[in-house]
Write an enzyme that holds these catalytic residues in place. Structure first.
Site, short mmCIF file in Angstrom:
data_model
loop_
_atom_site.label_atom_id
_atom_site.label_comp_id
_atom_site.label_asym_id
_atom_site.label_seq_id
_atom_site.Cartn_x
_atom_site.Cartn_y
_atom_site.Cartn_z
N ARG B 64 0.80 -1.23 0.00
CA ARG B 64 0.00 0.00 0.00
C ARG B 64 0.84 1.28 0.00
O ARG B 64 0.35 2.32 -0.34
CB ARG B 64 -0.98 -0.03 1.17
CG ARG B 64 -0.35 0.13 2.53
CD ARG B 64 -1.31 -0.30 3.61
NE ARG B 64 -1.15 -1.73 3.87
CZ ARG B 64 -1.79 -2.39 4.81
NH1 ARG B 64 -2.67 -1.81 5.55
NH2 ARG B 64 -1.58 -3.67 5.01
N LYS B 171 3.04 -19.39 6.81
CA LYS B 171 2.47 -19.73 8.11
C LYS B 171 2.27 -18.44 8.92
O LYS B 171 2.94 -17.44 8.63
CB LYS B 171 3.37 -20.73 8.83
CG LYS B 171 4.64 -20.13 9.41
CD LYS B 171 5.22 -21.00 10.49
CE LYS B 171 6.16 -20.15 11.32
NZ LYS B 171 6.57 -20.62 12.56
N ASP B 200 6.21 -24.33 4.72
CA ASP B 200 6.84 -24.58 6.01
C ASP B 200 8.32 -24.68 5.68
O ASP B 200 8.78 -25.69 5.13
CB ASP B 200 6.33 -25.90 6.61
CG ASP B 200 6.94 -26.16 7.98
OD1 ASP B 200 8.05 -25.66 8.24
OD2 ASP B 200 6.31 -26.86 8.79
N HIS B 201 9.06 -23.60 5.99
CA HIS B 201 10.42 -23.53 5.45
C HIS B 201 11.33 -24.63 5.97
O HIS B 201 12.35 -24.92 5.36
CB HIS B 201 11.04 -22.14 5.68
CG HIS B 201 11.39 -21.87 7.10
ND1 HIS B 201 10.51 -21.28 7.96
CD2 HIS B 201 12.51 -22.10 7.80
CE1 HIS B 201 11.10 -21.16 9.14
NE2 HIS B 201 12.31 -21.66 9.07
N LYS B 205 14.65 -27.32 3.90
CA LYS B 205 16.04 -27.50 4.31
C LYS B 205 16.57 -28.83 3.78
O LYS B 205 15.88 -29.85 3.81
CB LYS B 205 16.16 -27.46 5.83
CG LYS B 205 15.88 -26.09 6.43
CD LYS B 205 15.99 -26.12 7.93
CE LYS B 205 15.61 -24.79 8.53
NZ LYS B 205 16.54 -23.72 8.19
N GLU B 239 16.84 -22.50 20.79
CA GLU B 239 17.50 -21.27 20.34
C GLU B 239 17.81 -20.38 21.53
O GLU B 239 17.02 -20.30 22.47
CB GLU B 239 16.67 -20.53 19.29
CG GLU B 239 15.30 -20.13 19.73
CD GLU B 239 14.56 -19.35 18.64
OE1 GLU B 239 15.21 -18.79 17.75
OE2 GLU B 239 13.33 -19.29 18.72
N ASP B 258 3.63 -21.83 17.40
CA ASP B 258 4.64 -21.25 16.51
C ASP B 258 5.57 -22.33 15.94
O ASP B 258 6.01 -22.22 14.80
CB ASP B 258 5.47 -20.21 17.28
CG ASP B 258 6.46 -19.49 16.37
OD1 ASP B 258 6.05 -19.01 15.30
OD2 ASP B 258 7.66 -19.41 16.73
N HIS B 263 6.55 -26.98 12.27
CA HIS B 263 7.90 -27.50 12.01
C HIS B 263 8.16 -28.85 12.69
O HIS B 263 8.63 -29.80 12.06
CB HIS B 263 8.96 -26.51 12.50
CG HIS B 263 8.81 -25.14 11.93
ND1 HIS B 263 8.42 -24.91 10.63
CD2 HIS B 263 9.01 -23.92 12.48
CE1 HIS B 263 8.39 -23.60 10.41
NE2 HIS B 263 8.75 -22.98 11.52
N LYS B 363 12.93 -21.13 23.68
CA LYS B 363 13.73 -19.92 23.49
C LYS B 363 14.59 -19.68 24.72
O LYS B 363 14.29 -20.18 25.79
CB LYS B 363 12.82 -18.71 23.28
CG LYS B 363 12.14 -18.71 21.91
CD LYS B 363 11.37 -17.42 21.72
CE LYS B 363 10.81 -17.34 20.31
NZ LYS B 363 11.83 -17.28 19.27
#
Lengths: 350, 511
Positions: B64, B171, B200-201, B205, B239, B258, B263, B363
């Site tokens: 936009r 996603k 779904d990346h 891989k 992570e 998430d 995943h 996390k």
């Protein structure tokens, strides 16, 4: 263990190579990892080949792990002698500072010792890994049936041959010894991969694709001495498009399945390899140009169905290391190579 | 024209191991967003640099904000220089950028879609993109509905002049089963399932793709890939990062939705599925769905027994103090959102009866990494018992990221006159063996979508089955909010997670 100056590694007795290799690795610290995906034998009869091949192996070992067996033979030497050296090529991998190492065994075979080539190869292979044999010398008869039948991938470079026709005939004979089991890997063909990819890219365009059956003329410009490469490209195009080679009144040309005449010319001009491929017909002209030392192909498309269009796509490198690496990395068989070669066999010089 | 009978480019054959994308125009909704800049455009540039894109290609950014084509290209160039895995070559960028243009419109403005349709027709004529359109929904999820609706109303959901029209959906695919069904119905209203690509990346891989090769191309593993030989499987995604700039989204989502719903359940499916009948997309996805349907539901009081949720408190990562989750910017100070989940999943089928899958994600953990660890059963404690030597179990680890590879732990006798047994590790690293840089997941997935190969994309029933499993857990959490546990940043999660796996007589793997 240190190598003497100007020697390709640590001199070792041929019968003790395995033990010495073991010691070489034991003496290295834990940060070194030995890696191997295949056996790469490089056979040459050119003086100076050891230095340049060692340099080549060192350059590509960081991207492809293998056991390299370098053999420099001088069958014409008056005295018989066989010597060997071992060395390792290491490079840092990852963030941990770990060194990945490929090993190299170098042989110099003089006089009658040169005849022991098959034994030298058989006894120093890393077991269970494929055998790639790069012959930098001309093939000669009689062919050693057992040696060639062990070879999984036979690498050669038809660009280097002085008598391509007879050498191609011998490669076909090697192939027949293994019932087609050996994969012929002509680096001259490997160098054409990006050219073929770029030409295929042109004809992904819907309007260009419709022009394919209308091609009436092919023009290829190549450097002096690179005629075989240009012929292989021509052979690939003709085989893919179903053309057959004709010879009439001292003119060579192709006929397509509908009997249409397709003229071709191969012009030798200054430059490193092929510099231009141009395909044209009644209402179109598509060209693929690679400037000398250029990293890109420049594609030009002129056709009545589409606006004039130019594009740039990566052309890769044609240095010997890049070409060998491309060949080792790609793997697989090369069925189109045989087709391309068959299509232009009558045109191959010598 | 001369002859339009040829439909397949004969020069393509034998040039590579994968299908080549057809000429097309890629339209990115949310073209000024982070995903476009960090992932999509660098991926497209890398594909162009590798000669993998067809020359007949157009990229249209749809957003936009008011900007010209030139400004848009220049912003993308800056991003590509920052995020591309290959350095940017000026000449190649110039050529690639000539295919990019910007289309300004609000997502809710139908007239903007109608003018887009005209522009795409012009591009087809100018670039030969054959009426093929690929729409990438990289906008915020709450915009999907209006975008899909307007694509349908403007007729853009149908390819022009015999071409195709496909949509890539990023996603999250909904926030629970009802919303996923609603989204799927919306998508289905505009695009048939065959033209819908849910990204779904993780599936893009290399190592995720290698799971099937490892399992089904190696008799050694597949013969032992069952309850007879395997004790349990651990799937970990950890992570050290906190929520960073995603707090707004993450606080509503949490780790379960998430990461686990998509995943990690995808990795579990690839690990647990039966050999597919073929390598075509539906054969593989059928097998994955069977796994999802075999998951034993975790409901009601079972949730507190089999699922541990945690939230990070203050702590230290790499020697630096880090704030608690509730103290992060844009996070509700009383947030009950989980940043850590550990669960025991049981796959109730013949192959996996009695083999628990322990899944954990979190996390602010000490180390980053995603892996699947297959723990084999112990050898009978007979032969070496008398020597007092403990024999460790074999563990096969598939590292998804980073340092992609596979390792196998086994036992070996230490050299010497006495019998001492020590674990040793056989290690395969992609980087060591294959040297060359592996393509980014988005490169592979974009190419697949352009080529019409949905194998690495999630099918509707996969998504919905995964939500069904996850929703039951969430419902129990909502009913019983007190069971949220807390862990210090920099630790390996709450002690309750250790207890969960301890019940099986084992411990979490040390990454």
């Amino acid at each position: 263990m240190e190598a003497a100056v100007n020697e390709p590694g640590l001199p070792v007795e041929i019968g003790r190579i395995d033990k010495e290799l073991g010691r070489l690795w034991e003496s290295s610290d834990d940060t070194k990892t030995r890696a191997s995906l295949l056996n790469l034998v490089i056979y040459s009869e050119e003086p100076g080949a050891i230095d340049c091949n060692t340099e080549l192996i060192s350059a590509i070992a960081s991207q492809h792990a293998f056991r390299a067996i370098l053999i420099l033979a001088n069958p014409g030497a008056a005295t018989s002698d066989a010597r060997a050296w071992i060395s390792a090529h290491c490079h840092l991998a990852g963030k941990g500072g770990r060194q990945i190492c490929s090993e190299q065994i170098t042989f110099r075979l003089d006089g009658e010792s040169a005849a022991s080539l098959p034994n030298i190869v058989f006894s120093h292979l890393d077991s269970d890994l494929p055998l790639c044999f790069w012959s930098q010398a001309d093939f000669r008869e009689p062919l050693d049936e057992q040696l060639w039948s062990w070879v999984d991938r036979l690498i050669f470079d038809s660009a280097m041959w002085k008598h391509p026709a007879s050498q191609f005939a011998l490669t076909k004979k090697i192939l027949s010894l293994t019932d087609g089991g050996t994969i012929l890997c002509d680096l001259n063909w490997t160098r054409l991969h990006r050219w073929r990819l770029a030409l295929a890219n042109i004809f992904d365009h819907s309007a260009a694709l419709a022009c394919l059956p209308g091609i009436t003329r092919i023009r290829i410009e190549c450097a002096p001495g690179k005629r075989v490469k240009a012929l292989l490209l021509l052979g690939w195009l003709s085989a893919r498009l179903g053309w057959s080679l004709q010879h009439l009144l001292s003119e060579n040309f192709f006929l397509d399945k509908a009997g249409k005449h397709i003229a071709f010319e191969i012009l030798e001009t200054a430059g490193p390899g092929i510099s231009l491929v141009e395909l044209s017909g009644e209402n179109f002209r598509f060209s693929l140009r690679r400037p000398e030392n250029g990293e890109f192909f420049h594609i030009s498309m002129q056709s009545r169905g589409i606006p004039d269009c130019t594009m740039t796509i990566g052309a890769g490198h044609e240095r010997v290391g890049d070409t060998l690496l491309a060949e080792l990395s790609r793997g697989g068989r090369h069925p189109l190579y045989a087709e391309a070669l068959d299509a232009i066999t009558p045109l191959i010089p010598g | 024209m001369l002859n339009s009978a040829i439909q397949i480019n004969p020069l393509r054959e034998g040039l590579g191991g994968r299908a080549t994308p057809e000429p097309c125009t890629l339209v990115i909704f949310g073209a000024t967003g982070d995903l476009t800049h960090r992932k999509l455009v660098p991926a497209l540039y890398n594909l162009a640099a590798d000669g993998a894109l067809p020359p007949a290609m157009g990229v249209v950014g749809f957003a936009r904000r008011d900007k010209t084509d030139e400004i848009f290209r220049s912003e993308l160039e800056e991003a590509a220089r920052k995020y591309s895995r290959q350095s940017i070559n000026d000449e190649l960028w110039k050529s690639f950028a000539s295919s990019i243009c910007y289309h300004r419109s609000g997502f809710d403005d139908l007239a903007g879609y109608e003018s887009l349709a005209k522009r795409l027709d012009e591009l087809d004529a100018a670039r030969g993109t054959r009426g093929n359109r690929l729409f990438y929904l990289a906008a915020a999820p709450d915009q999907f509905e209006v975008i899909l609706e307007n694509l349908r109303k403007s007729g853009l959901n149908r390819g022009a002049n015999g071409g195709w029209s496909r949509v890539i959906v990023e996603k999250p695919f909904g926030t629970d089963l009802p919303s996923a069904r609603q989204l799927n119905t919306l998508v289905e209203g505009a695009f048939p399932e065959a033209d819908t690509y849910r990204i779904d990346h993780y599936l893009g891989k290399e190592t995720a793709q290698n799971i099937m090769v490892l399992r089904f191309a190696n008799a050694l593993f597949e013969a032992m890939w069952n309850a007879r030989y395997i004790d349990h499987i651990q799937i970990t995604a950890s992570e050290p990062l906190g929520v960073e700039g995603r707090a707004g989204y993450y606080d509503k989502s949490g780790a379960l939705r998430d990461m686990v719903q998509n995943h990690l359940l995808q990795l579990l499916c690839l690990t647990a599925m039966e050999p597919p009948a073929g390598l075509d997309a539906d054969a593989i996805r059928d097998e994955k769905v069977k796994v999802l349907r075999s998951l034993r539901p975790i409901e009601g009081s079972d949730v507190s027994k089999y699922v541990i949720r945690g939230q990070y408190g203050a702590g230290a990562i790499n020697g630096k103090r880090v704030a608690a989750y509730r103290d992060e910017a844009n996070v509700d100070p009383e947030s009950m959102t989980e940043t850590f989940v550990a669960l025991q999943v049981n796959v109730d089928n013949w192959r996996w009866a009695g083999v628990p899958f322990f899944v954990r994600v979190g996390k602010r953990l000490p180390k980053g990494g995603t892996e699947i660890a297959v723990h084999f059963k112990s050898v009978p404690p007979v032969l070496f018992k008398a020597t007092g030597e403990a024999v460790d179990d074999n563990v096969l680890v598939i590292r998804i990221q980073p340092d992609e590879g596979v390792s196998l732990r086994m036992s070996a006798k230490m050299p010497g006159s006495s019998l001492r047994i020590e674990p040793v590790k056989m290690d395969f690293h992609y980087g060591t063996s294959f040297g060359k840089a592996t393509p980014e997941a988005y490169e592979r997935l974009l190419l697949d979508a352009m080529s019409g190969d949905p194998t690495l994309f999630a099918r509707r029933d996969e998504v919905e089955e995964a939500w069904k499993f996850v929703d039951a857990i969430r419902e129990a959490w909502i009913a019983n909010p007190e069971d949220l546990t807390f862990y210090s940043s920099g630790s390996w999660g709450p002690a309750e997670a250790d207890e969960l796996i301890k019940r099986h007589g084992t411990t979490w793997r040390r990454l």
